[in-house]
Each structure stands twice: as structure tokens, then as C-alpha cells.
Design a protein around this motif. Structure first.
Motif, short mmCIF file in Angstrom:
data_model
loop_
_atom_site.label_atom_id
_atom_site.label_comp_id
_atom_site.label_asym_id
_atom_site.label_seq_id
_atom_site.Cartn_x
_atom_site.Cartn_y
_atom_site.Cartn_z
N MET A 1 -8.72 -19.89 11.36
CA MET A 1 -7.75 -18.74 11.14
C MET A 1 -8.48 -17.75 11.18
SD MET A 1 -5.00 -18.73 8.24
CE MET A 1 -5.04 -18.02 7.12
N VAL A 2 -9.61 -17.32 10.93
CA VAL A 2 -10.17 -15.91 11.01
C VAL A 2 -10.59 -15.66 12.43
CG1 VAL A 2 -12.43 -14.81 10.56
CG2 VAL A 2 -11.47 -16.14 8.59
N ARG A 3 -10.91 -16.86 13.01
CA ARG A 3 -10.98 -16.79 14.81
C ARG A 3 -9.71 -16.23 15.40
NH1 ARG A 3 -15.95 -19.34 16.90
NH2 ARG A 3 -16.79 -20.17 15.30
N ALA A 4 -8.68 -16.88 14.68
CA ALA A 4 -7.40 -16.61 15.52
C ALA A 4 -7.08 -15.06 15.10
CB ALA A 4 -6.19 -17.53 14.80
N ALA A 5 -7.24 -14.66 13.77
CA ALA A 5 -6.92 -13.40 13.60
C ALA A 5 -7.76 -12.25 14.25
CB ALA A 5 -7.12 -13.01 12.05
N ALA A 6 -8.93 -12.60 14.51
CA ALA A 6 -9.79 -11.87 15.27
C ALA A 6 -9.59 -11.75 16.74
CB ALA A 6 -11.24 -12.31 15.12
N ARG A 7 -9.07 -12.85 17.12
CA ARG A 7 -8.45 -13.21 18.55
C ARG A 7 -7.16 -11.96 18.64
NH1 ARG A 7 -8.97 -17.95 18.82
NH2 ARG A 7 -6.74 -18.47 18.12
N TRP A 8 -6.29 -12.39 17.89
CA TRP A 8 -4.90 -11.40 17.67
C TRP A 8 -5.49 -9.88 17.82
CZ3 TRP A 8 0.05 -11.90 18.57
CH2 TRP A 8 0.57 -13.10 18.79
N ILE A 9 -6.43 -9.50 17.10
CA ILE A 9 -6.57 -7.99 16.85
C ILE A 9 -7.19 -7.62 18.14
CG2 ILE A 9 -8.34 -6.56 15.82
CD1 ILE A 9 -7.78 -8.25 13.38
N LEU A 10 -8.40 -8.44 18.64
CA LEU A 10 -8.68 -7.98 19.89
C LEU A 10 -7.73 -8.02 21.05
CD1 LEU A 10 -11.35 -7.73 21.68
CD2 LEU A 10 -11.64 -10.05 21.97
N ALA A 11 -6.83 -8.97 21.17
CA ALA A 11 -5.78 -8.79 22.32
C ALA A 11 -5.09 -7.71 21.97
CB ALA A 11 -4.99 -10.18 22.00
N ARG A 70 -11.03 -20.26 26.28
CA ARG A 70 -12.55 -20.00 26.38
C ARG A 70 -12.94 -19.17 27.71
NH1 ARG A 70 -16.63 -18.55 23.98
NH2 ARG A 70 -18.53 -19.12 24.56
N ARG A 71 -12.46 -19.42 28.67
CA ARG A 71 -12.52 -19.19 30.02
C ARG A 71 -12.20 -17.50 29.83
NH1 ARG A 71 -10.48 -24.02 33.26
NH2 ARG A 71 -12.48 -24.91 33.60
N ILE A 72 -11.02 -17.11 29.28
CA ILE A 72 -10.39 -15.78 29.01
C ILE A 72 -11.53 -15.08 28.24
CG2 ILE A 72 -8.62 -14.45 27.99
CD1 ILE A 72 -6.75 -16.58 29.15
N GLY A 73 -12.11 -15.79 27.10
CA GLY A 73 -13.01 -15.10 26.46
C GLY A 73 -14.31 -14.74 26.97
N ALA A 75 -14.25 -14.16 30.50
CA ALA A 75 -14.02 -12.94 31.41
C ALA A 75 -13.66 -11.66 30.40
CB ALA A 75 -12.55 -13.35 31.83
N THR A 76 -13.30 -11.65 29.50
CA THR A 76 -13.08 -10.52 28.37
C THR A 76 -14.45 -9.94 28.04
OG1 THR A 76 -11.19 -11.56 27.34
CG2 THR A 76 -12.29 -9.56 26.33
N ALA A 77 -15.59 -10.89 27.81
CA ALA A 77 -16.76 -10.51 27.59
C ALA A 77 -17.44 -9.80 29.02
CB ALA A 77 -17.80 -11.64 27.15
N LEU A 118 -19.82 -9.86 21.85
CA LEU A 118 -20.06 -10.93 20.75
C LEU A 118 -18.63 -11.44 20.22
CD1 LEU A 118 -23.33 -9.99 19.51
CD2 LEU A 118 -22.89 -11.83 20.97
N TRP A 119 -17.77 -10.24 20.02
CA TRP A 119 -16.47 -10.66 19.38
C TRP A 119 -15.50 -11.25 20.51
CZ3 TRP A 119 -12.82 -6.14 17.78
CH2 TRP A 119 -11.51 -6.55 17.36
N ALA A 120 -15.54 -11.10 21.59
CA ALA A 120 -14.97 -11.68 22.61
C ALA A 120 -15.17 -13.30 22.84
CB ALA A 120 -14.88 -10.99 24.09
N LEU A 121 -16.54 -13.44 22.62
CA LEU A 121 -17.25 -14.81 22.80
C LEU A 121 -16.87 -15.63 21.45
CD1 LEU A 121 -20.40 -13.94 24.61
CD2 LEU A 121 -18.39 -14.94 25.66
N TRP A 122 -16.89 -15.04 20.46
CA TRP A 122 -16.99 -15.91 19.33
C TRP A 122 -15.49 -15.95 18.80
CZ3 TRP A 122 -14.34 -14.24 14.73
CH2 TRP A 122 -14.42 -15.04 13.74
N CYS A 123 -14.41 -15.22 18.92
CA CYS A 123 -13.09 -15.79 18.56
C CYS A 123 -12.37 -16.40 19.54
CB CYS A 123 -12.30 -14.31 18.35
SG CYS A 123 -11.74 -13.44 20.02
#
Length: 142
Positions: A1-11, A70-73, A75-77, A118-123
Motif C-alpha cells: 500500500m505504501v509503495r502504491a501511494a509512492a508510485r501514484w505520487i511519483l506518477a 518494474r520495467r517502467i520503474g 526506465a524512470t530511474a 531510488l524512489w522510482a526503483l523502490w516503488c
């Protein structure tokens, strides 16, 4: 759930800043080093538009393509690593952009870049309990 929220914030952040690249191209031109135009054979406006398009595409992918997360993460990094020279250029040339209008902010932005990587890879990483090996073992046990 935390990763999903972090991913949404990043996106959302990527998407918003990507759109700003389209609206305020001139404001971001100062970040583009002269050597980037020679290497890419694009003018600074085109590079700004391309980076904005990349940010919007990455943002959309983070939200709309869960199987490729994962691949998009990755690519984002990689994108965050690719734009680091522009941030260094901005700091070295003392040029301001919206929100980065002081030496301290421009310098601080350099340290934000590894955090974004790191955020992109982690989330976008799969939690250990849902990794590919675990899924294969669950399928075999059925």
C-alpha cells in the motif's frame, strides 16, 4: 500500500512537470547544456518537449501498465540519471527556473536526483512475498 501511494505520487509529479514542459518550454531551455543540442541535433525547445513527453509517458506507464511496472520503474530511474547533466549545468551556470531560483535550491536539486532514482526503483519493485519465484512455487502447488 505504501509503495502504491509512492508510485501514484511519483506518477502525478512526473505527469505534472511533464505538462509544464509543454506550457513553459522557454523556462526549461536554460537547463539544456549546449553539448546536448550538438549530440542530439535537436534545438533546446525540442529537447525540452521530448523530456516532457518522456515524463508524461513514464507517468502514464506507472499507472496504466501494472504488468510492466518494474520495467517502467527502471526506465524512470534511467530518465532521472539522463537528466542529471542538465541539473548540473543549471547549477554551474547559475540559471534559474521556476522553483529553482537560488544557488541553494539549484545545489539541493542535485542531491534530490539520487533520491528520485531510488524512489522510482523502490516503488516499482515487487514485494518479496510476491516475487516471481514465489508465484511459480504457488502455481506448482495447485
Amino acid at each position: 500500500m505504501v509503495r502504491a501511494a509512492a508510485r501514484w505520487i511519483l506518477a502525478l509529479a512526473l505527469g505534472a512537470i511533464g505538462v509544464v514542459h509543454f506550457v513553459s518550454t522557454r523556462g526549461f531551455r536554460v537547463v539544456v547544456p549546449d553539448w546536448a543540442t550538438r549530440i542530439t541535433r535537436l534545438d533546446k525547445d525540442a529537447i525540452v518537449i521530448a523530456s516532457g513527453a518522456a515524463e508524461v509517458a513514464l507517468a502514464a506507464g506507472l499507472l496504466a501498465l501494472p504488468r510492466e511496472r518494474r520495467r517502467i520503474g527502471i526506465a524512470t530511474a534511467a530518465f532521472f540519471v539522463a537528466v542529471l547533466p542538465g541539473n548540473v549545468h543549471q547549477w554551474r551556470t547559475h540559471r534559474s527556473t521556476p522553483g529553482l531560483d537560488t544557488e541553494a535550491r539549484r545545489f539541493g536539486r542535485l542531491f534530490l536526483q539520487p533520491v528520485l532514482v531510488l524512489w522510482a526503483l523502490w516503488c516499482t519493485a515487487e514485494p518479496a512475498h510476491r516475487g516471481p519465484l514465489r508465484r511459480r512455487l504457488r502455481r506448482r502447488s495447485r
